[in-house]
Each structure stands twice: as structure tokens, then as C-alpha cells.
Design an enzyme around this catalytic site. Structure first.
Site, PDB file in Angstrom:
ATOM      1  N   GLU A   1      39.427  27.615  29.783  1.00 47.41           N
ATOM      2  CA  GLU A   1      38.967  28.149  28.658  1.00 47.41           C
ATOM      3  C   GLU A   1      40.337  28.877  27.908  1.00 47.41           C
ATOM      4  O   GLU A   1      40.322  29.020  26.619  1.00 47.41           O
ATOM      5  CB  GLU A   1      38.070  29.361  28.725  1.00 47.41           C
ATOM      6  CG  GLU A   1      36.547  28.611  29.065  1.00 47.41           C
ATOM      7  CD  GLU A   1      36.396  28.503  30.816  1.00 47.41           C
ATOM      8  OE1 GLU A   1      35.441  28.082  31.037  1.00 47.41           O
ATOM      9  OE2 GLU A   1      37.244  28.475  31.527  1.00 47.41           O
TER      10      GLU A   1
ATOM     11  N   MET B   1      63.950  34.368  31.898  1.00 49.68           N
ATOM     12  CA  MET B   1      64.199  35.502  31.461  1.00 49.68           C
ATOM     13  C   MET B   1      64.275  36.776  32.179  1.00 49.68           C
ATOM     14  O   MET B   1      65.085  37.543  32.082  1.00 49.68           O
ATOM     15  CB  MET B   1      63.186  35.967  30.276  1.00 49.68           C
ATOM     16  CG  MET B   1      63.219  36.878  29.383  1.00 49.68           C
ATOM     17  SD  MET B   1      65.173  36.922  28.411  1.00 49.68           S
ATOM     18  CE  MET B   1      64.459  35.644  27.009  1.00 49.68           C
TER      19      MET B   1
ATOM     20  N   LYS C   1      21.380  32.792  25.620  1.00 55.62           N
ATOM     21  CA  LYS C   1      20.837  31.336  25.666  1.00 55.62           C
ATOM     22  C   LYS C   1      19.543  31.153  25.177  1.00 55.62           C
ATOM     23  O   LYS C   1      19.123  30.299  24.833  1.00 55.62           O
ATOM     24  CB  LYS C   1      21.281  31.009  27.417  1.00 55.62           C
ATOM     25  CG  LYS C   1      20.483  29.589  27.465  1.00 55.62           C
ATOM     26  CD  LYS C   1      20.837  29.139  28.881  1.00 55.62           C
ATOM     27  CE  LYS C   1      20.286  27.505  29.072  1.00 55.62           C
ATOM     28  NZ  LYS C   1      20.759  27.142  30.328  1.00 55.62           N
TER      29      LYS C   1
ATOM     30  N   PHE D   1      23.399  36.544  37.084  1.00 52.97           N
ATOM     31  CA  PHE D   1      24.297  35.220  37.106  1.00 52.97           C
ATOM     32  C   PHE D   1      25.075  34.943  35.935  1.00 52.97           C
ATOM     33  O   PHE D   1      24.690  34.814  34.813  1.00 52.97           O
ATOM     34  CB  PHE D   1      23.551  34.091  37.902  1.00 52.97           C
ATOM     35  CG  PHE D   1      24.780  32.965  38.169  1.00 52.97           C
ATOM     36  CD1 PHE D   1      25.556  33.021  39.104  1.00 52.97           C
ATOM     37  CD2 PHE D   1      24.516  31.861  37.303  1.00 52.97           C
ATOM     38  CE1 PHE D   1      26.502  32.088  39.163  1.00 52.97           C
ATOM     39  CE2 PHE D   1      25.589  30.993  37.484  1.00 52.97           C
ATOM     40  CZ  PHE D   1      26.612  30.957  38.518  1.00 52.97           C
ATOM     41  N   GLN D   2      26.757  35.225  36.009  1.00 56.10           N
ATOM     42  CA  GLN D   2      27.507  34.845  35.388  1.00 56.10           C
ATOM     43  C   GLN D   2      27.056  35.690  33.974  1.00 56.10           C
ATOM     44  O   GLN D   2      27.471  35.291  32.842  1.00 56.10           O
ATOM     45  CB  GLN D   2      27.446  33.508  34.741  1.00 56.10           C
ATOM     46  CG  GLN D   2      28.153  32.377  35.762  1.00 56.10           C
ATOM     47  CD  GLN D   2      28.309  31.079  35.502  1.00 56.10           C
ATOM     48  OE1 GLN D   2      27.752  30.704  34.605  1.00 56.10           O
ATOM     49  NE2 GLN D   2      29.317  30.416  36.056  1.00 56.10           N
TER      50      GLN D   2
END
Length: 690
Positions: free
Chosen positions: A151, A583, A263, A213-214
Site C-alpha cells: 500500500e 547522507m 463494507k 478484525f482489521q
């Protein structure tokens, strides 16, 4: 009029002001436009500000005083708002609702709303809470989904797409870890003012607040790093919310907008109202109006009175390149550009001073230090540009033209502040100059002095070694072989600064980098987005896209090689491999007596720069690329570099070129953090003890 589009704000009745843009509305509970820099005074206990799973409340959106429902408009008059930097694509003229007047799922409504915004490519990774959206995407004939492998990769790709095209980038993720993986990209887009719409799936409404969940309260998580965010609680709000999200992302000072869709809402059947008006009356009313002549006349008076003027040009000028070039031609004022502004003015122009700031040219920083007039266009006086703020342009009157009122005089006091979009402001200045020209010869001695400083302190690097590939020379050679016509993306580190210094950009939107946030791992996925925008298909132009990357930055999102291969995106990976976090190592050399604190990336028992054994180079990027079925080559001998670059450019599809460079090279010039121009470092490398 009830709004069931809820962005969770803990304190009721608060005015949602923002440092990035005006407050759009007063909200009883929600509709959050992220407030910055002040944080909202919400509760800190776990679950604070979240909805009960038993009764998901629908927030009522308080309208501006006197604004009736009938007064809400979809598109406020352009003259009332001033020009928008990224003009909204009009709904497709031949767009046909494939469902007619029949009910369809909320996920289909969402995808159709994207179609109506002109979206033809997006970046989405499926999951349980977003799979309905992906099913709907398969029913769209006009939207292509590019399946990134992470993602974070997809949101960086959406940023790359937006930065090169000027259009709104779109990405989609599932709930929980999918949504939180977008967080770095949202913060990156906010700091770099990138127009972006991120859509996340959410758990069903009845589970919100239950730690399902999630489940992650992504609206709460992202409030401070988005321009605006929504939690949609009514399927009928989807057309309006998407319309608002795109308008907010591209108007005023662009930025990221997050839309969270439960959902069960995606599965709900409804008939969409495509003509539902936007509810952004307060926001649109506070966008800067078109520039007026009076303050701009003061700008020209300051120009006529000056003897040592400098233009300080940033990312806000990317869509005003033509107007900027005309202004420079009319006035003869030299131009210094920020990291984000590269390409807004051709770096091949004799008046280009190139990049200023920490790793800017000596002559650009000298010009600002000695200027008596600093005209700042579309910039925010970032600390990497100014260094010691009180010493920055200390002798100059400051003109600051910017679309965001919060940026004017925030860090550096503006003697002549102009809150306006830079593009129409420059256009009006040019009209005024045509009527009353400025005598360019008055600045001739100043330009000559800057040319002398350029000759004294050119960008340079060691040229006395024929056994090593200098990273600066590698970028110069890439510039030569691409005729300066490539789109260049970068990760973050030494390679990023060398690319900014040694690849000269003639046009805007050819340079894609993570500026404000400095996100390592940005280079490859953003190159995928750029390649998708310029793939030569369906009427789109074709451009060479090269990711100039470092080995440390590249490995952070190297999984996106799979995306490049499977999606057939012509992304060239140009890795400057010094086996270190370059760097940070440079700062160790300069300020920590070269004490290595976890900056070597290879195998500790066999460090390549000590053994010189090619088998000790770690990881083996050529083997990695071949695992993804991508052609690759490693080059160590300087005599083979040009042919290797040519092979990379001539090979169809993606290609990885692993260029081994010495780890002791430093990015110079360098002004230490918090320092001033007088502390500029112009010599030395890691072989010297400081």
C-alpha cells in the site's frame, strides 16, 4: 439538511481552521479538515472520538449562517474563487450510466463517481474491507487498476502520477493495516501539496468502535496529515463526497483527501443522485480571490527600486512556467529554485541560478544572501532552504506571493504580502510590465557579479580518478544520453541531491521527489506512477522514466519491481550503490568523527569497500531483478558506464542498472543544518578527518 458523512472530531461545536486552507464548515461532531500546526483538543484515551458499535451516530453538518440548502452550488463562479491550479476534468461527455436508473451497489456508485471525475488509472490493493470496490472496478471499462505490491507503494505511485500529470492521483486500500500503510504517503502528499484522493475500506458500520478484525479509526489517525477526510455513513452521500474530495484535493493549495467507506455501505443498493450539490460553501468562500492590481503594483515598484533582486521559486510555480519565463524575460531578474520547484524555470537559461538551500549552488545562496529584493513565488521558506532564518535574505525586502495565507509571514516576514495563485498573479504582473516596462540594464552589474560567483564556485566533483565511477558523473552522463528529456524520480539521500544538482530540468513536472517529508523508498513506486501517466497508450504521450535511487532507499520498496514487470511499465532503475546510508554517513564524517552508527548496509564480516571483492556487494541487485524477470546489469568500470546507460535506455520495458560508486563522496556544497551562507562547505570527502 442532514449529513451522514462523518469525520470524527472529538470536541463538538469546534471551528475547523487550517494552516493549509480556510476552515470549510463548523461541525457539530465531524467533517474534519485537518488543522495544522495546532492539534485538535480531543481525548487521548483509547477509543476516544469513535462511534459506538450499537448506534453509529449521523453527524449534522452546520451550514454557514444564512446559507440555505438551495444556495449550495456544485461549482462556484470561477471569478469568485480565483483560478484553480489543477483544473477539474469535466465529466466525460460520452459517459453513460451502465445501470440506467436501476439500483446498484455502493461500490459501483463509488467507481462510477471516479469515472465521472475523469479517472482512468488508479493504484489499489485489495483486502476484505475493500474487495467490493475491486469487484466494481472489474465492471468499469474506463479505469485501469495498477496492482502495486504494497500500500505504501501504491500511494507513492499515485503521488508520482499526480506530480507529473497535474491530475489528482487515486489509490485504494483495505481497512486496518492496509489503511495504515497509506499514512506515510498521506503525510508526504500534504507536505508537498500533492492532489490525491485515498479511498479506504472500513469495517461494517455496526462494528465501528468495537475493535473488530482489521478495524483502525483511519479518520482519527490521518486527521493531521490530510487536507480533509470523510467517514461515509450513508450510501446516498457517495456521489457528493467523491465530488467534494476531488474538488478539495485540487483546489486552493492542493493536498490529500481520505474517504473511508464501510463494507456494508459498499454492499448497499441505491440509485445515485449525480447532481447532488457540494456542501463546501465556507471553504469555497475563503479561497483567495483573483489577484488585484494594487498589491502587484507595489511589487513592480519594489522591482524598479531594487538593484540586486532575486526570484525565489518553488513548487507553487509548476503550473506557471510560461508566466514565470515571461516575467524573467521582461525584468532580467535571476532565478533560484527550490528542490520542489526544479523545472518551473528552465535550468538551461543563463539567468538560472539552479537550486538554493542546504545543498544548493554557492551562487544561488550568495544571491539570496546579498539580495536587496527577494521575490518569493509559491514557496514556504522551508528550513532546508533558509538555514538560520534570521540570516536568510537579511538585507532584502521580501515579496511573498502564495495561495495559502497561512504560509505568508509564517517563517519570514513579508514586506509585500500577496495572497493569490501565482499563475494569475504573474499573468497580471506581465500585463502591467507590457504597459510600463522595467529597465533590464539596471540589474546588469548584479547579474555580472553572480556570473563571477558562478565561475568561482561551479558545481564540481573529483575528475582525477579513472578507476571509479563518480556518482555526479553518472548523472551527468544520464542527462547527456537522455538529452535532458527524461522524467526523473528519486528516493531520498545523497543520490537525490546529486540528481537535483546535475540533471538539468528544462520543463516543469519532469522531476518527482519527496521533498518535505523525505520518504526513503519513494523513487521506484513514484516512477511507476509517472510511467503510467506517460505510457504512450490511449492518446497519452510517451516519456522515458528513470528512478535515480540509492541502494538504501531502493530496497525499502524493491517489491515494486514485480509491479513494473507484471504491469509492463517502462521504469528504468538507476541505482547509485555505495553500500551505505550515504547522507547519514556524510553527517557522521563531518560532525561525528566518522563514527559509523549503523549506516553500513552490507555484510559486516566482509565490507566491500575494504575487500574490493565483488562477491561482497550486498544485496545483489542484478540477481534480485532477475528474480522479478527484469533485465539488469552491474557496472563498476567508468569506461563501461555510457554503454551500460545506453543499454538501459534501449531495452524495452523495465531495466535495473546497478552502478557501484565510492562511499566517501559527499554532496557539496553543504550548509550545515541551522547554519547560514557564511558557513558553506565546498570541499572535502569521507577520506578526510574533520
Amino acid at each position: 439538511m442532514k449529513s451522514t458523512c462523518v469525520a470524527m472530531q472529538a470536541s463538538q461545536g469546534c471551528t475547523l481552521a487550517s494552516a493549509r486552507h480556510p476552515a470549510p464548515v463548523k461541525a457539530q461532531v465531524g467533517h474534519s479538515l485537518a488543522s495544522r500546526p495546532a492539534r485538535p483538543a480531543h481525548a487521548t484515551s483509547r477509543g476516544a472520538g469513535r462511534r459506538s458499535s450499537a448506534q453509529p451516530t449521523q453527524a449534522t453538518l452546520a451550514r454557514d449562517s444564512g446559507l440555505s440548502e438551495a444556495a449550495a452550488v456544485v461549482s462556484p463562479p470561477r471569478e469568485a474563487l480565483g483560478p484553480v491550479p489543477y483544473p477539474a476534468p469535466t465529466p466525460l461527455k460520452d459517459w453513460v450510466d451502465r445501470f440506467g436508473d436501476a439500483p446498484r451497489k455502493g461500490s459501483d456508485i463509488l467507481v462510477q463517481a471516479l469515472e465521472r471525475e475523469g479517472v482512468d488509472v488508479l493504484f489499489a490493493y485489495p483486502g476484505g474491507a475493500s474487495m467490493e470496490i475491486h469487484q466494481a472496478l472489474t465492471r468499469s471499462d474506463s479505469i485501469r487498476n495498477i496492482l502495486c505490491r504494497h500500500e505504501q507503494g501504491e500511494i507513492f505511485a499515485a503521488e508520482g502520477y499526480a506530480k507529473v500529470s497535474g491530475r489528482v492521483g487515486v489509490c485504494i486500500a483495505t481497512s486496518g493495516p492496509g489503511a495504515t500503510n497509506l499514512v506515510t504517503g498521506l503525510a508526504d502528499a500534504l507536505l508537498d501539496s500533492v492532489p490525491l484522493v485515498a479511498i479506504t475500506g472500513q469495517v461494517p458500520r455496526k462494528l465501528i468502535g468495537s475493535d473488530g478484525f482489521q478495524e483502525t479509526p483511519i479518520v482519527e489517525v490521518t486527521r493531521q496529515i490530510t487536507k480533509h477526510n470523510y467517514l461515509v455513513m450513508d450510501v446516498n452521500d457517495i456521489p457528493r463526497v467523491v465530488k467534494e474530495a476531488f474538488y478539495l484535493a485540487r483546489s486552493g493549495r492542493p493536498g490529500p483527501v481520505l474517504v473511508d467507506v464501510p463494507k456494508d455501505l459498499q454492499q448497499t443498493l441505491a440509485v445515485p443522485d449525480w447532481d447532488a450539490p457540494m456542501a463546501l460553501g465556507s471553504y469555497t468562500g475563503r479561497l483567495p480571490p483573483a489577484p488585484r492590481g494594487e498589491p502587484l503594483a507595489a511589487v513592480l515598484e519594489a522591482v524598479r527600486a531594487a538593484r540586486r533582486p532575486v526570484l525565489y521559486v518553488g513548487g507553487g510555480c509548476l503550473d506557471a512556467a510560461a508566466e514565470l519565463a515571461e516575467f524573467v524575460a521582461a525584468t532580467g531578474i535571476p532565478v533560484a529554485q527550490t528542490l520542489m520547484g526544479l523545472g518551473a524555470f528552465s535550468e538551461e537559461d543563463p539567468l538560472a541560478l539552479h537550486m538554493l538551500g542546504m545543498h544548493g549552488t554557492v551562487y544561488a545562496n550568495y544571491a539570496v544572501n546579498d539580495a536587496d529584493l527577494l521575490i518569493a513565488l509559491g514557496v514556504r521558506f522551508d528550513d532546508r532552504v533558509t538555514g538560520k532564518l534570521e540570516a536568510f535574505a537579511a538585507r532584502a525586502r521580501v515579496v511573498h506571493i502564495d495561495i495559502d495565507p497561512a504560509e505568508i509571514s509564517k517563517n519570514k516576514e513579508a514586506h509585500i504580502p500577496v495572497c493569490a495563485d501565482v499563475k494569475p498573479a504573474l499573468a497580471l504582473l506581465n500585463r502591467m510590465l507590457r504597459a510600463a516596462p522595467v529597465d533590464r540594464t539596471q540589474f546588469a552589474p548584479w547579474v555580472e557579479a553572480l556570473e563571477a560567483k558562478r565561475a568561482e564556485f561551479p558545481l564540481r566533483y573529483p575528475t582525477d580518478r579513472d578507476d571509479l565511477i563518480m556518482p555526479q558523473r553518472a548523472i551527468e552522463m544520464l542527462y547527456e544520453e537522455t538529452a535532458g528529456d527524461a522524467i526523473v524520480t528519486t528516493g531520498v539521500g545523497q543520490h537525490q541531491m546529486w540528481a537535483a544538482q546535475f540533471y538539468k530540468f528544462k520543463e516543469p513536472r519532469r522531476w518527482v521527489t519527496s521533498g518535505g517529508l523525505g520518504s526513503m523508498g519513494f523513487g521506484l513506486p513514484s516512477a511507476l506512477g509517472a510511467a503510467a501517466a506517460f505510457d504512450g497508450k490511449d492518446g497519452r504521450p510517451k516519456k522515458v522514466v528513470v528512478d535515480i535511487d540509492g541502494d538504501g532507499s531502493f530496497v525499502m520498496n524493491c517489491q515494486e519491481l514485480a509491479t513494473a514487470a507484471v504491469e509492463g511499465l517502462e521504469t528504468k532503475c538507476f541505482i547509485l550503490n555505495n553500500q551505505h546510508l550515504g547522507m547519514v554517513m556524510q553527517w557522521e564524517d563531518r560532525f561525528y568523527k566518522a563514527n559509523r552508527a549503523h549506516t553500513y548496509l552490507g555484510r559486516k564480516e566482509a565490507e566491500y569497500h575494504v575487500t574490493k571483492d565483488l562477491g561482497d556487494i550486498y544485496p545483489d541487485f542484478v540477481t534480485l531483478a532477475k528474480a522479478f524477470n527484469i533485465p539488469a546489469r552491474r557496472v563498476i568500470d567508468p569506461k563501461e558506464l555510457r554503454s551500460a546507460i545506453r543499454e538501459m535506455l534501449d531495452t524495452p520495458g523495465p531495466f535495473l542498472l546497478d552502478i557501484i560508486v565510492p562511499h566517501i563522496q559527499h554532496v557539496l556544497p553543504m550548509i550545515p543544518g541551522g547554519g547560514s551562507f557564511k558557513e558553506s562547505i565546498t570541499e572535502g570527502d569521507g577520506s578526510i578527518e574533520y
